[in-house]
Design a protein around this motif. Sequence first.
Motif, PDB file in Angstrom:
ATOM      1  N   GLY A  12       0.784  -1.238   0.000  1.00  7.67           N
ATOM      2  CA  GLY A  12       0.000   0.000   0.000  1.00  7.67           C
ATOM      3  C   GLY A  12       0.812   1.283   0.000  1.00  7.67           C
ATOM      4  N   LYS A  13       2.156   1.163   0.022  1.00  7.94           N
ATOM      5  CA  LYS A  13       3.002   2.380   0.076  1.00  7.94           C
ATOM      6  C   LYS A  13       3.671   2.631  -1.276  1.00  7.94           C
ATOM      7  N   ALA A  14       3.848   3.903  -1.592  1.00  7.92           N
ATOM      8  CA  ALA A  14       4.532   4.260  -2.840  1.00  7.92           C
ATOM      9  C   ALA A  14       6.047   4.127  -2.650  1.00  7.92           C
ATOM     10  N   ILE A  15       6.709   3.683  -3.699  1.00  2.00           N
ATOM     11  CA  ILE A  15       8.173   3.504  -3.655  1.00  2.00           C
ATOM     12  C   ILE A  15       8.826   4.768  -4.211  1.00  2.00           C
ATOM     13  N   ARG A  16       9.804   5.291  -3.487  1.00  2.00           N
ATOM     14  CA  ARG A  16      10.485   6.531  -3.908  1.00  2.00           C
ATOM     15  C   ARG A  16      11.609   6.195  -4.893  1.00  2.00           C
ATOM     16  N   GLY A  17      11.367   6.472  -6.147  1.00  2.00           N
ATOM     17  CA  GLY A  17      12.386   6.228  -7.174  1.00  2.00           C
ATOM     18  C   GLY A  17      11.856   5.326  -8.265  1.00  2.00           C
ATOM     19  N   PHE A  67      -3.928   5.672  -7.290  1.00  2.00           N
ATOM     20  CA  PHE A  67      -3.732   4.439  -6.511  1.00  2.00           C
ATOM     21  C   PHE A  67      -2.946   3.346  -7.245  1.00  2.00           C
ATOM     22  N   ALA A  68      -2.723   3.478  -8.544  1.00  2.00           N
ATOM     23  CA  ALA A  68      -2.140   2.343  -9.287  1.00  2.00           C
ATOM     24  C   ALA A  68      -0.753   1.970  -8.776  1.00  2.00           C
ATOM     25  N   ARG A  69       0.003   2.950  -8.299  1.00  3.59           N
ATOM     26  CA  ARG A  69       1.374   2.661  -7.855  1.00  3.59           C
ATOM     27  C   ARG A  69       1.404   1.908  -6.522  1.00  3.59           C
ATOM     28  N   ASN A  70       0.242   1.884  -5.838  1.00 10.61           N
ATOM     29  CA  ASN A  70       0.205   1.250  -4.506  1.00 10.61           C
ATOM     30  C   ASN A  70      -0.463  -0.117  -4.516  1.00 10.61           C
TER      31      ASN A  70
END
Length: 284
Positions: free
Chosen positions: A61-66, A86-89
């Motif tokens: 559920g968390k976005a990745i930095r990078g 929401f797609a990135r999570n």
Amino acid sequence: MSSPVSQPQRIDFHGMPAIHLRAPDGAEAIVMEHGAHIVSWKPVGGVERLYLSPDAVFAKGKAIRGGVPVIFPQFGDRGPLQGHGFARNQVWEVVASRAGEDHAMAHLCLRDSDASRALWPHPFLLELTLSISGARLDIELECSNPGSEPISFMAALHTYLAVREVEQASLQGLHGQRYYDAVKKKDMRETGTELVIEEETDRVYFDTRNPLLLKEPHRALAIQSERLPDTVVWNPWVERSIKFSDFPDKGFRHMLCVEAATIEHPVQLAAQHSWWGRQTLMAL
Ligand code: TA6
């Protein structure tokens, strides 16, 4: 000389499932099921060209930095949803992955679910295909509307590029373009022939048509997009970097986001139709 074809491997990347692609010419990439997030791309020659924060958080559920976050169906805070949608999570499904004689590819998809419909009440099928070959990475995002009503969305490939020293890099190809400066909060027009990052920069360049060139003292990267008409250029610089818990204080020196997006004119997708957009990176 090319090595024998090695088929993509399922790997564990920071505790989450991912696929490691390797083309016969030695180009490599890693894409995660979480967010269909590309976290590594090494073109032939073996040097990493995407920036992944060493403090990135890998958690459900968390976005990745990078890497390359997939932004859908909302860009930033330009709508009622959580920032960048929401797609990135969410966890995507791997549809296919393979290596051929001159490339390796993976194809992932995300469909609407109870979780997505709770946030955004529309049916959709989102597909990401990445393909690597030699010095080139192609990322294609496709959205189909399987429903009976039109849908509207923004989308972006929020690509974090690795640079050795951001102040020694310059981005060419934006001269004359109209943009919104999200730091100064005003509409502007690019007057310089090359953009050098020397302060916090957060801009949406609209309707960009030219290929871009990210030049560094000893290397360059050509950036092209198709059907993703807007280009976002982002570097958080000193003060904003300190506020991110998943980003080193000096991380801004080693990255520049050059994002292919459709923001100004959200895609209006009729029922039973599909849309696609692409970003291509070529290491020079
Ligand atoms: O694309 C630039 C931007 O929208 C910036 O305004 C900045 O907030 C960045 O994306 C990162 O957003 P995130 O939600 O990943 O922290």
